[in-house]
Design an enzyme around this catalytic site. Structure first.
Site, PDB file in Angstrom:
ATOM      1  N   ASP A  23      32.982  31.724  25.652  1.00 52.62           N
ATOM      2  CA  ASP A  23      31.514  31.696  25.543  1.00 52.62           C
ATOM      3  C   ASP A  23      30.932  33.108  25.465  1.00 52.62           C
ATOM      4  O   ASP A  23      29.793  33.300  25.038  1.00 52.62           O
ATOM      5  CB  ASP A  23      30.874  30.928  26.713  1.00 52.62           C
ATOM      6  CG  ASP A  23      31.202  31.470  28.101  1.00 52.62           C
ATOM      7  OD1 ASP A  23      31.991  32.438  28.207  1.00 52.62           O
ATOM      8  OD2 ASP A  23      30.663  30.915  29.086  1.00 52.62           O
TER       9      ASP A  23
ATOM     10  N   LYS B   8      37.498  39.595  21.236  1.00 49.84           N
ATOM     11  CA  LYS B   8      37.658  38.150  21.058  1.00 49.84           C
ATOM     12  C   LYS B   8      36.817  37.659  19.879  1.00 49.84           C
ATOM     13  O   LYS B   8      37.233  36.774  19.127  1.00 49.84           O
ATOM     14  CB  LYS B   8      37.236  37.393  22.328  1.00 49.84           C
ATOM     15  CG  LYS B   8      38.142  37.566  23.525  1.00 49.84           C
ATOM     16  CD  LYS B   8      39.509  36.930  23.387  1.00 49.84           C
ATOM     17  CE  LYS B   8      39.486  35.421  23.369  1.00 49.84           C
ATOM     18  NZ  LYS B   8      40.884  34.857  23.355  1.00 49.84           N
TER      19      LYS B   8
HETATM   20  N1  LIG Z   1      39.824  32.263  32.079  1.00 48.48           N
HETATM   21  C1  LIG Z   1      38.647  31.976  31.530  1.00 48.48           C
HETATM   22  O1  LIG Z   1      37.648  31.792  32.232  1.00 48.48           O
HETATM   23  C2  LIG Z   1      38.525  31.848  30.032  1.00 48.48           C
HETATM   24  C3  LIG Z   1      37.368  31.293  29.491  1.00 48.48           C
HETATM   25  C4  LIG Z   1      37.265  31.136  28.102  1.00 48.48           C
HETATM   26  C5  LIG Z   1      38.303  31.562  27.289  1.00 48.48           C
HETATM   27  N2  LIG Z   1      39.417  32.132  27.825  1.00 48.48           N
HETATM   28  C6  LIG Z   1      40.496  32.542  26.916  1.00 48.48           C
HETATM   29  O2  LIG Z   1      41.598  31.688  27.186  1.00 48.48           O
HETATM   30  C7  LIG Z   1      42.818  32.390  26.980  1.00 48.48           C
HETATM   31  C8  LIG Z   1      43.684  32.302  28.209  1.00 48.48           C
HETATM   32  O3  LIG Z   1      42.958  32.846  29.313  1.00 48.48           O
HETATM   33  P1  LIG Z   1      43.631  32.928  30.753  1.00 48.48           P
HETATM   34  O4  LIG Z   1      42.550  33.014  31.734  1.00 48.48           O
HETATM   35  O5  LIG Z   1      44.673  31.896  30.870  1.00 48.48           O
HETATM   36  O6  LIG Z   1      44.330  34.369  30.651  1.00 48.48           O
HETATM   37  P2  LIG Z   1      45.508  34.991  31.471  1.00 48.48           P
HETATM   38  O7  LIG Z   1      45.188  36.434  31.540  1.00 48.48           O
HETATM   39  O8  LIG Z   1      45.778  34.230  32.717  1.00 48.48           O
HETATM   40  O9  LIG Z   1      46.793  34.760  30.536  1.00 48.48           O
HETATM   41  C9  LIG Z   1      47.012  35.470  29.350  1.00 48.48           C
HETATM   42  C10 LIG Z   1      48.481  35.318  28.975  1.00 48.48           C
HETATM   43  O10 LIG Z   1      48.690  36.017  27.731  1.00 48.48           O
HETATM   44  C11 LIG Z   1      49.903  36.756  27.835  1.00 48.48           C
HETATM   45  N3  LIG Z   1      49.816  37.904  26.926  1.00 48.48           N
HETATM   46  C12 LIG Z   1      48.942  38.954  27.002  1.00 48.48           C
HETATM   47  N4  LIG Z   1      49.166  39.815  25.997  1.00 48.48           N
HETATM   48  C13 LIG Z   1      50.183  39.296  25.244  1.00 48.48           C
HETATM   49  C14 LIG Z   1      50.844  39.717  24.071  1.00 48.48           C
HETATM   50  N5  LIG Z   1      50.509  40.851  23.446  1.00 48.48           N
HETATM   51  N6  LIG Z   1      51.827  38.936  23.570  1.00 48.48           N
HETATM   52  C15 LIG Z   1      52.177  37.776  24.196  1.00 48.48           C
HETATM   53  N7  LIG Z   1      51.582  37.324  25.318  1.00 48.48           N
HETATM   54  C16 LIG Z   1      50.605  38.079  25.844  1.00 48.48           C
HETATM   55  C17 LIG Z   1      49.979  37.174  29.304  1.00 48.48           C
HETATM   56  O11 LIG Z   1      51.303  37.521  29.694  1.00 48.48           O
HETATM   57  C18 LIG Z   1      49.445  35.932  29.998  1.00 48.48           C
HETATM   58  O12 LIG Z   1      50.484  35.025  30.297  1.00 48.48           O
HETATM   59  C19 LIG Z   1      42.432  33.822  26.597  1.00 48.48           C
HETATM   60  O13 LIG Z   1      42.493  33.925  25.202  1.00 48.48           O
HETATM   61  C20 LIG Z   1      41.003  33.958  27.098  1.00 48.48           C
HETATM   62  O14 LIG Z   1      40.286  34.887  26.321  1.00 48.48           O
HETATM   63  C21 LIG Z   1      39.556  32.278  29.182  1.00 48.48           C
END
Ligand SMILES: NC(=O)c1ccc[n+]([C@@H]2O[C@H](COP(=O)([O-])OP(=O)(O)OC[C@H]3O[C@@H](n4cnc5c(N)ncnc54)[C@H](O)[C@@H]3O)[C@@H](O)[C@H]2O)c1
Length: 340
Positions: free
Chosen positions: A129, A156
């Protein structure tokens, strides 16, 4: 997706949302086989998926999405891609944005190029968002202009629009989900809910940015995972879908709710200088995804309580990794978040 088995590449599956998504998908769809590509950065943790170690439809590959050779090998034979891998912490992007553009933007480009080359049937990009920026009143629709304000949200947004451009320009069957603030078990303890719960459990202060009146939409991680699967299966090519609940809560209210659940005093709250450029309010209209049949199943108060109690009862998981966040938090505090 029913019937014949389909292999899906999930990136970032050792992270918070990705691990819940993989578990939910394998449980609810016997025709799905999952390959999880994750480089295991500081926040990636395969112990989130410990239960799946011997699962016959699950495979883990350690690798970086920015590496075209690894991506080519891993995507071979996959019918679809769900791309979550990212640097996901806004505060970190304020200190050093470079890796955010490398992973979130360039990494997405590498995946899209390979998806186009191999002709995968579906590509879903998990966006946020935050791409819309702040909105004092009303709710953003998917067709509204994007106004990201932090290095994280800009990295993003570039990837979000890039994925949509691959549908428009190359005919890739790409869709995008834009999710609200997500909470639940196994979230890395630098994010507000696990940070505040773990601090409160250790009788440490809870650093609340500015006046705490920033408004966020809260989505339980299982609802978010379910929304991703829904859009993967039913979303229209080239379209974005907002993933929002009806729950809008200020940060200060969230903090009080957490303290109340744990029976801890409000004196643990420590007001600190606001995050630079902190967006005031995120709010999205979710009617488009509801037309695909998705509805959040969790009610915020009950889901927050369940989550807080999960961290109370699973200290062993977060205590092991919490120390790793300490250096960053101290450094960040010196740069920005001083007590006020
Ligand atoms: N957490 C939230 O509130 C939220 C809300 C909306 C969208 N998102 C999106 O959802 C997705 C997941 O979020 P999350 O909270 O689970 O994040 P997180 O930080 O818990 O997990 C990210 C994962 O990506 C892996 N990673 C990072 N760089 C990498 C690379 N270069 N190659 C391979 N793997 C890699 C990490 O090891 C990790 O396991 C993200 O794209 C984030 O932008 C998150």
């Amino acid at each position: 997706m029913a019937g014949k088995r389909k292999k899906i590449l999930v990136t970032g599956g050792a992270g918070f949302i990705g691990s819940h998504l993989i578990k939910l998908w394998l449980k609810t769809n016997p025709s799905v086989e999952i390959v999880n590509l994750d480089s295991l950065t500081y926040c990636g943790d395969p112990s989130r998926l410990e239960d799946l170690r011997r699962h016959e439809r699950y495979q883990f590959i350690k690798g970086n999405i920015c590496d075209p050779d690894i991506v080519k090998d891993t995507m071979r034979g996959c019918a679809g891609v769900v791309h979550l891998a990212a640097e996901s912490h806004v505060d970190r992007s304020l200190l050093d944005g470079k890796v955010f553009f490398q992973t979130n933007t360039c990494g997405t480009y590498v995946l899209l190029e390979e998806a186009r080359r191999t002709g995968v049937e579906r590509f879903l990009f998990v966006s946020t968002d935050e791409v819309y920026g702040s909105r004092p009143k009303g709710f953003f629709k998917e067709t509204d202009a994007l106004h990201p304000t932090s290095p994280y949200s800009v990295s993003k947004t570039a990837a979000d629009l890039l994925a949509l451009s691959y549908a428009h320009t190359y005919g890739l069957n790409a869709v995008v989900t834009r999710g609200g603030n997500t909470f639940g078990p196994y979230q890395y303890p630098e994010k507000v809910v696990p940070l505040f719960v773990s601090n409160a459990l250790s009788n440490k202060r809870l650093p609340l940015y500015g006046d705490g009146l920033q408004v966020r939409n809260w989505v339980h991680v299982e609802d978010h995972a379910h929304a991703i699967i829904t859009c993967f299966e039913k979303g229209k090519k080239g379209e974005a879908y907002n993933v929002a609940s009806d729950d809008y809560v200020t940060n200060v209210d969230l903090t009080h709710q957490i303290l109340k659940i744990l029976g801890k005093p409000a004196s643990l709250i420590q007001k600190v200088t606001d995050r630079p450029g902190h967006d005031r309010r995120y709010a999205m209209n979710a009617s488009k995804i509801k037309k695909l049949g998705w509805r959040p199943k969790r009610k915020f108060a009950a889901a927050l309580r369940e989550t807080v109690l999960w961290y109370r009862d699973n200290r062993i998981w977060w205590e092991r990794i919490k120390d790793k966040t300490a250096d960053f938090k101290n450094y960040y505090a010196k740069q920005y978040a001083r007590s006020v």
